[in-house]
Design a protein around this motif. Structure first.
Motif, PDB file in Angstrom:
ATOM      1  N   CYS A 230       0.843  -1.195   0.000  1.00 33.26           N
ATOM      2  CA  CYS A 230       0.000   0.000   0.000  1.00 33.26           C
ATOM      3  C   CYS A 230       0.881   1.250   0.000  1.00 33.26           C
ATOM      4  O   CYS A 230       1.727   1.428   0.885  1.00 33.26           O
ATOM      5  CB  CYS A 230      -0.912   0.020   1.227  1.00 33.26           C
ATOM      6  SG  CYS A 230      -1.974   1.478   1.303  1.00 33.26           S
ATOM      7  N   ASP A 234      -5.859   5.883   1.157  1.00 28.74           N
ATOM      8  CA  ASP A 234      -7.205   6.091   0.619  1.00 28.74           C
ATOM      9  C   ASP A 234      -7.187   6.070  -0.915  1.00 28.74           C
ATOM     10  O   ASP A 234      -8.009   6.713  -1.569  1.00 28.74           O
ATOM     11  CB  ASP A 234      -7.801   7.400   1.130  1.00 28.74           C
ATOM     12  CG  ASP A 234      -6.919   8.602   0.791  1.00 28.74           C
ATOM     13  OD1 ASP A 234      -5.784   8.380   0.335  1.00 28.74           O
ATOM     14  OD2 ASP A 234      -7.369   9.747   0.977  1.00 28.74           O
ATOM     15  N   PRO A 236      -6.983   4.346  -4.955  1.00 25.31           N
ATOM     16  CA  PRO A 236      -7.984   3.637  -5.755  1.00 25.31           C
ATOM     17  C   PRO A 236      -8.066   2.164  -5.407  1.00 25.31           C
ATOM     18  O   PRO A 236      -7.110   1.579  -4.900  1.00 25.31           O
ATOM     19  CB  PRO A 236      -7.494   3.844  -7.190  1.00 25.31           C
ATOM     20  CG  PRO A 236      -6.028   4.101  -7.053  1.00 25.31           C
ATOM     21  CD  PRO A 236      -5.856   4.837  -5.767  1.00 25.31           C
ATOM     22  N   GLU A 237      -9.218   1.580  -5.693  1.00 23.86           N
ATOM     23  CA  GLU A 237      -9.396   0.154  -5.427  1.00 23.86           C
ATOM     24  C   GLU A 237      -8.516  -0.657  -6.372  1.00 23.86           C
ATOM     25  O   GLU A 237      -8.363  -0.332  -7.548  1.00 23.86           O
ATOM     26  CB  GLU A 237     -10.863  -0.233  -5.617  1.00 23.86           C
ATOM     27  CG  GLU A 237     -11.167  -1.659  -5.207  1.00 23.86           C
ATOM     28  CD  GLU A 237     -12.643  -1.982  -5.240  1.00 23.86           C
ATOM     29  OE1 GLU A 237     -12.992  -3.168  -5.124  1.00 23.86           O
ATOM     30  OE2 GLU A 237     -13.448  -1.031  -5.392  1.00 23.86           O
ATOM     31  N   CYS A 238      -7.952  -1.723  -5.833  1.00 24.27           N
ATOM     32  CA  CYS A 238      -7.073  -2.612  -6.607  1.00 24.27           C
ATOM     33  C   CYS A 238      -7.839  -3.890  -6.953  1.00 24.27           C
ATOM     34  O   CYS A 238      -8.821  -4.246  -6.287  1.00 24.27           O
ATOM     35  CB  CYS A 238      -5.817  -2.929  -5.797  1.00 24.27           C
ATOM     36  SG  CYS A 238      -4.648  -4.029  -6.632  1.00 24.27           S
ATOM     37  N   SER A 242      -8.118  -4.671  -2.158  1.00 21.61           N
ATOM     38  CA  SER A 242      -7.667  -3.640  -1.236  1.00 21.61           C
ATOM     39  C   SER A 242      -7.636  -2.285  -1.945  1.00 21.61           C
ATOM     40  O   SER A 242      -8.107  -2.147  -3.079  1.00 21.61           O
ATOM     41  CB  SER A 242      -6.282  -4.003  -0.690  1.00 21.61           C
ATOM     42  OG  SER A 242      -5.917  -3.123   0.359  1.00 21.61           O
ATOM     43  N   ARG A 243      -7.080  -1.299  -1.263  1.00 25.03           N
ATOM     44  CA  ARG A 243      -6.999   0.046  -1.840  1.00 25.03           C
ATOM     45  C   ARG A 243      -5.571   0.582  -1.752  1.00 25.03           C
ATOM     46  O   ARG A 243      -4.830   0.264  -0.826  1.00 25.03           O
ATOM     47  CB  ARG A 243      -7.930   1.014  -1.093  1.00 25.03           C
ATOM     48  CG  ARG A 243      -9.395   0.818  -1.432  1.00 25.03           C
ATOM     49  CD  ARG A 243     -10.251   1.939  -0.875  1.00 25.03           C
ATOM     50  NE  ARG A 243     -11.620   1.833  -1.361  1.00 25.03           N
ATOM     51  CZ  ARG A 243     -12.033   2.314  -2.518  1.00 25.03           C
ATOM     52  NH1 ARG A 243     -11.184   2.967  -3.301  1.00 25.03           N
ATOM     53  NH2 ARG A 243     -13.292   2.165  -2.890  1.00 25.03           N
TER      54      ARG A 243
END
Length: 386
Positions: A230, A234, A236-238, A242-243
């Motif tokens: 990470c 906050d 973008p969505e992966c 997760s983000r």
């Protein structure tokens, strides 16, 4: 956790001798004793067996103040291995000797079907062609390494089982990043005392980590998922669910998507947004070529990606306490001129002020074909102790 659970596996005399010769040949028996910590008697007995088996050969004399010492090398042709890399666009095959040198190479368009039976028929036919082109004896082949982008799933394992049944050889299945790291360890003659991270960029981003001469694989074979570090809480969505993952913010697909959405970058890189079947690797390479030619928009896209990659790389260095990063895979082969300096800039200040280390960032000499070469190296590595 018990001491046994974390204690490194003790390597036998045969493995230590072979690994030392692999990393630093030619060596004398006296040098082997110093490097491996074995007694001279243990080295002599081990070397005698390896000479009898034809795995090691004597190659000249080293002058000394006393009696000249005979030097030892691996016989490149004594043992060979096949490496297969099944990428989304191309299947790459290599046949290597036990020093990692490529004896034969073959590239084919990726099969249109992911069905294991169809894949196995195609791979078997191509491996046969590989041997024919090299003109070497199949009896010397130790096995086949099959490498897959990302964690190998049921299809990859099924393919491995079919290939083993058809050839009679053991087949090892691995992800592309880990294989590339093992290949770097083998071909670049990295010593077992040197830990390193091989950052791999193909159609995605991953990492293979080698410590004490062994690739880290984790409990489920997923160690080194560098693309899912990470870098923005906050973000973008992966695709993993997760983000803020590195892959989502800075991976090759993200770079290519941004380029295709920018008419200036499209023109700089010579991309065709209307192309129905796109290759992420080819499009990323086009962006990198434009950036190398000082195309400003393409250069900016790579620089933005490299900032995130550098931050994630710094976390890997700090977590593992290592000081060597190898950039490998076709993506870094095309764009290391941006990513390498970005990593060095990121780690330089903290290295000097806090960690008292000197990080080296290098580009693999076999970056473009690292996974196929690494697939063969997996087999060679597995036979060090045999």
């Amino acid at each position: 956790m018990s001491d046994a659970a974390v204690r490194p596996r003790r390597r036998g005399a045969r493995e230590r001798v072979l690994d030392a010769i692999r990393a630093a040949e030619p060596l004398s028996r006296v040098e082997l004793a110093t490097m491996t910590g074995l007694t001279e008697a243990a080295v002599s007995m081990t070397v005698r067996r390896l000479l009898d088996e034809g795995i090691v050969v004597e190659s000249g004399l080293a002058p000394t103040a006393g009696k000249p010492r005979r030097l030892l090398r691996l016989d490149p042709a004594a043992r060979i291995a096949v490496g297969v890399y099944l990428d989304e666009d191309t299947t790459t095959y290599v046949l290597t000797g036990q020093t990692g040198g490529v004896l034969s190479r073959l590239a084919r368009p990726a099969p249109g079907s992911a069905d294991p039976e169809t894949l196995s028929r195609q791979v078997l036919a191509d491996v046969e062609l590989l041997f024919t082109g090299a003109g070497v004896e199949r009896e010397r082949c130790l096995g086949v390494g099959v490498v897959w982008p990302g964690p190998p799933g049921a299809t990859a394992q099924d393919l491995g089982t079919r290939l083993s049944a058809a050839t009679g050889w053991p087949v090892l299945v691995e992800n592309d990043a880990t294989a590339a790291a093992v290949g770097e360890y083998w071909v670049a003659r990295v010593g077992p005392e040197q830990g390193f991270a091989a950052l791999y960029m193909g159609s995605g981003i991953g990492a293979g980590i080698v410590l004490e001469g062994r690739a880290m694989r984790g409990g489920r074979g997923n160690a080194g998922e560098f693309g899912h570090v990470c870098v923005q809480v906050d973000g973008p969505e992966c695709v993993c669910g997760s983000r803020g993952c590195l892959e989502a913010l800075a991976g090759p697909r993200t770079v290519v998507a941004a380029a295709l959405a920018d008419p200036v970058a499209v023109a700089e890189a010579g991309l065709d947004p209307a192309e129905p079947r796109r290759s992420v690797i080819a499009d990323f390479a086009a962006v990198a070529r434009a950036a190398r030619a000082d195309a400003p928009r393409c250069r900016a896209l790579l620089e933005d990606s490299a900032r995130y990659v550098a931050a994630a790389a710094e976390s890997v260095l700090n977590l593992l306490d290592i000081d060597l990063v190898v950039l490998t895979g076709p993506g870094f082969a095309a764009a290391s001129f941006v990513y390498g300096p970005a990593i060095m800039r990121r780690v330089a200040v903290a290295d000097r002020l806090t960690w008292q280390r000197s990080v080296t960032v290098t580009v693999s000499l076999a970056a473009a074909t690292a996974s196929a070469t690494g697939a063969a190296a997996l087999v060679l590595q597995s036979h060090l102790s045999r």
